[in-house]
Write a protein that holds these residues in place. Structure first.
Motif, short mmCIF file in Angstrom:
data_model
loop_
_atom_site.label_atom_id
_atom_site.label_comp_id
_atom_site.label_asym_id
_atom_site.label_seq_id
_atom_site.Cartn_x
_atom_site.Cartn_y
_atom_site.Cartn_z
N PHE A 130 0.84 -1.19 0.00
CA PHE A 130 0.00 0.00 0.00
C PHE A 130 0.87 1.24 0.00
N CYS A 131 0.52 2.18 -0.84
CA CYS A 131 1.19 3.48 -0.90
C CYS A 131 0.14 4.56 -0.60
N GLU A 132 0.60 5.69 -0.13
CA GLU A 132 -0.33 6.76 0.23
C GLU A 132 -0.91 7.46 -1.00
N THR A 133 -0.11 7.60 -2.06
CA THR A 133 -0.58 8.36 -3.23
C THR A 133 -0.37 7.56 -4.52
N LYS A 134 -1.07 7.98 -5.56
CA LYS A 134 -0.90 7.38 -6.88
C LYS A 134 0.54 7.58 -7.36
N ALA A 135 1.09 8.75 -7.09
CA ALA A 135 2.48 9.03 -7.50
C ALA A 135 3.45 8.07 -6.81
N ASP A 136 3.22 7.77 -5.51
CA ASP A 136 4.07 6.81 -4.80
C ASP A 136 3.98 5.43 -5.44
N CYS A 137 2.76 5.02 -5.81
CA CYS A 137 2.57 3.72 -6.49
C CYS A 137 3.37 3.68 -7.78
N ASP A 138 3.20 4.70 -8.60
CA ASP A 138 3.89 4.73 -9.89
C ASP A 138 5.40 4.76 -9.73
N GLU A 139 5.88 5.51 -8.75
CA GLU A 139 7.32 5.60 -8.52
C GLU A 139 7.88 4.24 -8.11
N LEU A 140 7.17 3.52 -7.25
CA LEU A 140 7.63 2.20 -6.83
C LEU A 140 7.60 1.21 -8.00
N ILE A 141 6.53 1.22 -8.77
CA ILE A 141 6.39 0.32 -9.92
C ILE A 141 7.48 0.58 -10.95
N ASN A 142 7.78 1.85 -11.21
CA ASN A 142 8.72 2.22 -12.27
C ASN A 142 10.18 2.23 -11.83
N SER A 143 10.44 1.95 -10.57
CA SER A 143 11.81 1.95 -10.07
C SER A 143 12.60 0.82 -10.71
N GLU A 144 13.80 1.14 -11.15
CA GLU A 144 14.67 0.11 -11.72
C GLU A 144 15.17 -0.85 -10.64
N ALA A 145 15.06 -0.47 -9.38
CA ALA A 145 15.56 -1.30 -8.29
C ALA A 145 14.57 -2.38 -7.86
N ILE A 146 13.30 -2.27 -8.26
CA ILE A 146 12.31 -3.27 -7.85
C ILE A 146 12.68 -4.60 -8.52
N LYS A 147 12.73 -5.68 -7.75
CA LYS A 147 13.23 -6.95 -8.24
C LYS A 147 12.14 -7.88 -8.76
N LEU A 148 10.90 -7.62 -8.43
CA LEU A 148 9.81 -8.49 -8.84
C LEU A 148 8.85 -7.74 -9.75
N GLU A 149 8.16 -8.49 -10.60
CA GLU A 149 7.15 -7.85 -11.43
C GLU A 149 6.04 -7.32 -10.52
N ALA A 150 5.73 -6.07 -10.68
CA ALA A 150 4.70 -5.43 -9.86
C ALA A 150 3.81 -4.60 -10.78
N ARG A 151 2.54 -4.51 -10.41
CA ARG A 151 1.59 -3.70 -11.19
C ARG A 151 0.81 -2.79 -10.26
N PRO A 152 0.40 -1.62 -10.79
CA PRO A 152 -0.31 -0.65 -9.95
C PRO A 152 -1.82 -0.85 -9.94
N LEU A 153 -2.43 -0.38 -8.86
CA LEU A 153 -3.89 -0.32 -8.75
C LEU A 153 -4.21 0.99 -8.03
N HIS A 154 -4.64 1.98 -8.80
CA HIS A 154 -5.00 3.27 -8.21
C HIS A 154 -6.01 3.97 -9.11
N GLY A 155 -6.43 5.14 -8.71
CA GLY A 155 -7.51 5.85 -9.39
C GLY A 155 -7.23 6.26 -10.82
N ASP A 156 -5.97 6.34 -11.23
CA ASP A 156 -5.65 6.71 -12.61
C ASP A 156 -5.61 5.50 -13.55
N VAL A 157 -5.77 4.31 -13.00
CA VAL A 157 -5.80 3.09 -13.81
C VAL A 157 -7.25 2.88 -14.27
#
Length: 133
Positions: free
Chosen positions: A39-66
């Protein structure tokens, strides 16, 4: 005029340290097939985590802009195990009823009471850990 919350500290960007912590927590608390909701507080936090090159696993977002159709496809893919990490705002994830192995709240909310992770997901079956970073 002072708006409610104006006195609160500003949030830092998600940053590499948070991503590395999320990676480490997932590795420590789940199996290689375990499903995780972050869980992230904002849509921007979700997108930043998803788009980070450091994230090691496949992750997808679920927020109001999707788009709704994409949300439904994302949820179906998550339930069917096609990816392991769902990164969501607590508002977008309200009412989810699924089996997950780990729930992570990436940042505690500032200025709101935060006694436990968001009560938006009912973890069916065996209860796994719910962690706040």
């Amino acid at each position: 005029m002072t708006l409610a919350g104006d006195h609160l500290p500003k949030r830092a960007k998600t940053g590499a340290a948070v991503v590395e912590t999320v990676n480490a927590v997932i590795q420590s608390f789940t199996s290689s097939t375990g499903r995780v909701i972050v869980f992230c507080e904002t849509k921007a936090d979700c997108d930043e985590l998803i788009n980070s090159e450091a994230i090691k696993l496949e992750a997808r977002p679920l927020h109001g802009d999707v788009a709704q159709a994409t949300r439904e496809k994302t949820m179906e893919a998550f339930r069917n195990g096609r990816f392991r990490v769902l990164v969501a705002t607590d508002v977008a994830a309200r009412g989810l009823d699924m089996r997950v192995d780990l729930v992570i709240q990436s940042k505690p909310p500032i200025g709101r009471f935060s006694g436990k992770p968001p009560a938006t997901v009912r973890m069916r079956g065996t209860l796994g850990p719910a962690l706040r970073l």
